[in-house]
Design an enzyme around this catalytic site. Structure first.
Site, PDB file in Angstrom:
ATOM      1  N   LYS A  52      -2.964   0.156 -11.476  1.00  0.00           N
ATOM      2  CA  LYS A  52      -1.562  -0.048 -11.853  1.00  0.00           C
ATOM      3  C   LYS A  52      -1.383  -1.463 -12.376  1.00  0.00           C
ATOM      4  O   LYS A  52      -1.737  -2.439 -11.696  1.00  0.00           O
ATOM      5  CB  LYS A  52      -0.651   0.210 -10.647  1.00  0.00           C
ATOM      6  CG  LYS A  52       0.823   0.116 -10.963  1.00  0.00           C
ATOM      7  CD  LYS A  52       1.691   0.811  -9.929  1.00  0.00           C
ATOM      8  CE  LYS A  52       1.636   0.148  -8.577  1.00  0.00           C
ATOM      9  NZ  LYS A  52       2.657   0.725  -7.653  1.00  0.00           N
ATOM     10  N   GLU A 140      -8.131   4.194  -4.862  1.00  0.00           N
ATOM     11  CA  GLU A 140      -8.796   5.461  -5.155  1.00  0.00           C
ATOM     12  C   GLU A 140      -7.829   6.397  -5.871  1.00  0.00           C
ATOM     13  O   GLU A 140      -6.622   6.346  -5.653  1.00  0.00           O
ATOM     14  CB  GLU A 140      -9.255   6.133  -3.857  1.00  0.00           C
ATOM     15  CG  GLU A 140     -10.346   5.395  -3.111  1.00  0.00           C
ATOM     16  CD  GLU A 140     -10.638   6.062  -1.771  1.00  0.00           C
ATOM     17  OE1 GLU A 140     -11.781   5.941  -1.299  1.00  0.00           O
ATOM     18  OE2 GLU A 140      -9.719   6.689  -1.200  1.00  0.00           O
ATOM     19  N   ASP A 182      10.572   5.184  -0.962  1.00  0.00           N
ATOM     20  CA  ASP A 182      10.774   5.763  -2.299  1.00  0.00           C
ATOM     21  C   ASP A 182      10.468   7.259  -2.231  1.00  0.00           C
ATOM     22  O   ASP A 182       9.311   7.651  -2.102  1.00  0.00           O
ATOM     23  CB  ASP A 182       9.854   5.081  -3.312  1.00  0.00           C
ATOM     24  CG  ASP A 182      10.059   5.586  -4.735  1.00  0.00           C
ATOM     25  OD1 ASP A 182      10.855   6.535  -4.918  1.00  0.00           O
ATOM     26  OD2 ASP A 182       9.438   5.050  -5.658  1.00  0.00           O
ATOM     27  N   ASP A 201       2.020   5.038  -3.882  1.00  0.00           N
ATOM     28  CA  ASP A 201       3.076   4.069  -4.185  1.00  0.00           C
ATOM     29  C   ASP A 201       3.756   3.536  -2.932  1.00  0.00           C
ATOM     30  O   ASP A 201       4.777   4.069  -2.476  1.00  0.00           O
ATOM     31  CB  ASP A 201       4.107   4.685  -5.140  1.00  0.00           C
ATOM     32  CG  ASP A 201       4.969   3.610  -5.793  1.00  0.00           C
ATOM     33  OD1 ASP A 201       4.928   2.457  -5.333  1.00  0.00           O
ATOM     34  OD2 ASP A 201       5.674   3.933  -6.767  1.00  0.00           O
TER      35      ASP A 201
END
Length: 355
Positions: A52, A140, A182, A201
């Site tokens: 990311k 991963e 989230d 996340d």
């Protein structure tokens, strides 16, 4: 962002030699979100990874964006006096600023991986520290499909998934006191072959003080027992109410809490797909916003976003969950931890989900 820009972020955060640690790296991102984009790669050992990369300048823009919105709201006539938008936006600003710190997210991911290390249903991908920094996070690769694609599964499977989602949510709040807040369905990947969910996340993680959870668990217990006097008293202690509300406002608050608590007092297993809880709460909001005397407690913003997201996921999947049994087991272990030798609530997911 274009390839040259993502490479610039990777070079700045990881150094010029980062590419040597990868067998392959896909420059075209496989996913994008508000703060960054995700690239697929493969380590030298063959392990597939997700990398990311944060958009340049996004962290600096959050504060100014919130200030601009607050200014706009201050100039907007006719907003309900009970909206209390500023505290909500300030809480959102703090959360977004924390989400921009990928080093913090790496730590939260590792903490959840440790907390759920022996969990039979959920797994958390390992972090690759050598390829992670403040604006880059490498983990991963997660296996599976997002929850929104699971509506076609057999009813029993959907019931099990929803039971596990609610079990995890309650466990995060009342056992770990550390929650991934989230509820984006893309953060839950279901693998039908292994019947497991990979969690993704962990940027939006937060902890909860025991003083808060001690009171909040009793609000839910009061809702589960439909004890209106206790709902009001615990809501005042939590600062959801000031103690100076009108009887009409107290009645609206009771209606909202009982609506949201219906999974814990309604018929069991609770059929999320057949309920209209969200519509019921939306119907109360206009009156509540006119009569509310103060903002809700700060931890509730993120918590209610997560709880609402889990309930919506269960409704989307049409899940039937023994919510009351799940909660009461956890409530017992919360106040009497020695009653649950493993330190986690016994999970009724394996029980029959038939009425």
């Amino acid at each position: 962002m274009p390839a040259w820009q993502s490479r610039a972020v990777l070079d700045a955060e990881l150094g010029q030699g980062w590419r040597e640690q990868l067998q392959e790296f896909q420059e075209v991102p496989v996913a994008a979100a508000s703060l960054g984009q995700v690239h697929r790669g493969r380590l030298r050992c063959g392990t597939p990874v997700a990398i990311k990369v944060q958009y340049p300048g996004v962290a600096r823009s959050i504060g100014s964006d919130v200030e601009n919105l607050l200014t706009l709201l201050s100039l907007t006539p006719g907003l309900p006096k009970g909206l209390f938008a500023a505290p909500a936006l300030r809480a959102l600003q703090r959360e977004l600023e924390l989400e921009c710190d990928y080093e913090r997210e790496a730590q939260s991911t590792q903490k959840f991986r440790s907390l759920l290390g022996s969990d039979r249903f959920f797994r958390v991908p390992a972090v690759v520290p050598a390829l992670s920094a403040r604006r880059v996070l490498c983990t991963e690769w997660g296996r599976g499909a997002a929850l929104e694609r699971c509506r076609g599964l057999p009813q029993e499977r959907r019931d099990q998934i929803c039971t596990e989602l609610l079990r995890l949510c309650l466990q995060e709040l009342f056992q770990f006191r550390f929650m991934q807040t989230d509820p984006n369905w893309a953060n839950f990947l279901y693998d039908p072959e292994r019947h497991k969910v990979t969690l993704l996340d962990f940027g939006a993680c937060r902890s909860f003080e025991k003083e808060f959870t001690d009171l909040y668990i009793e609000v839910i217990r009061a809702a589960a027992d439909r004890d209106e006097e206790k709902i009001l008293s615990k809501s005042r202690e939590l600062k959801f109410l000031t103690g100076f509300e009108s009887p009409a406002m107290e009645s609206l608050h009771l209606q909202a809490v009982l609506l949201l608590g219906e999974p814990f007092w309604g018929s069991q297993p609770f059929d999320f797909g057949a309920q209209g809880t969200a519509r019921g709460v939306r119907g109360l909001l206009p009156q509540m916003l006119r009569g509310r005397l103060g903002p809700p407690p700060e931890p509730s913003y993120a918590l209610h976003r997560k709880l609402g997201g889990v309930f919506m996921a269960c409704a989307h999947l049409g899940g039937r969950v023994r919510c009351r049994e799940l909660f009461l087991q956890l409530h017992s272990s919360y106040w009497h931890p020695n009653n649950t030798p493993s330190g986690a609530p016994q999970n009724p997911a394996g029980k029959s989900q038939q009425h």
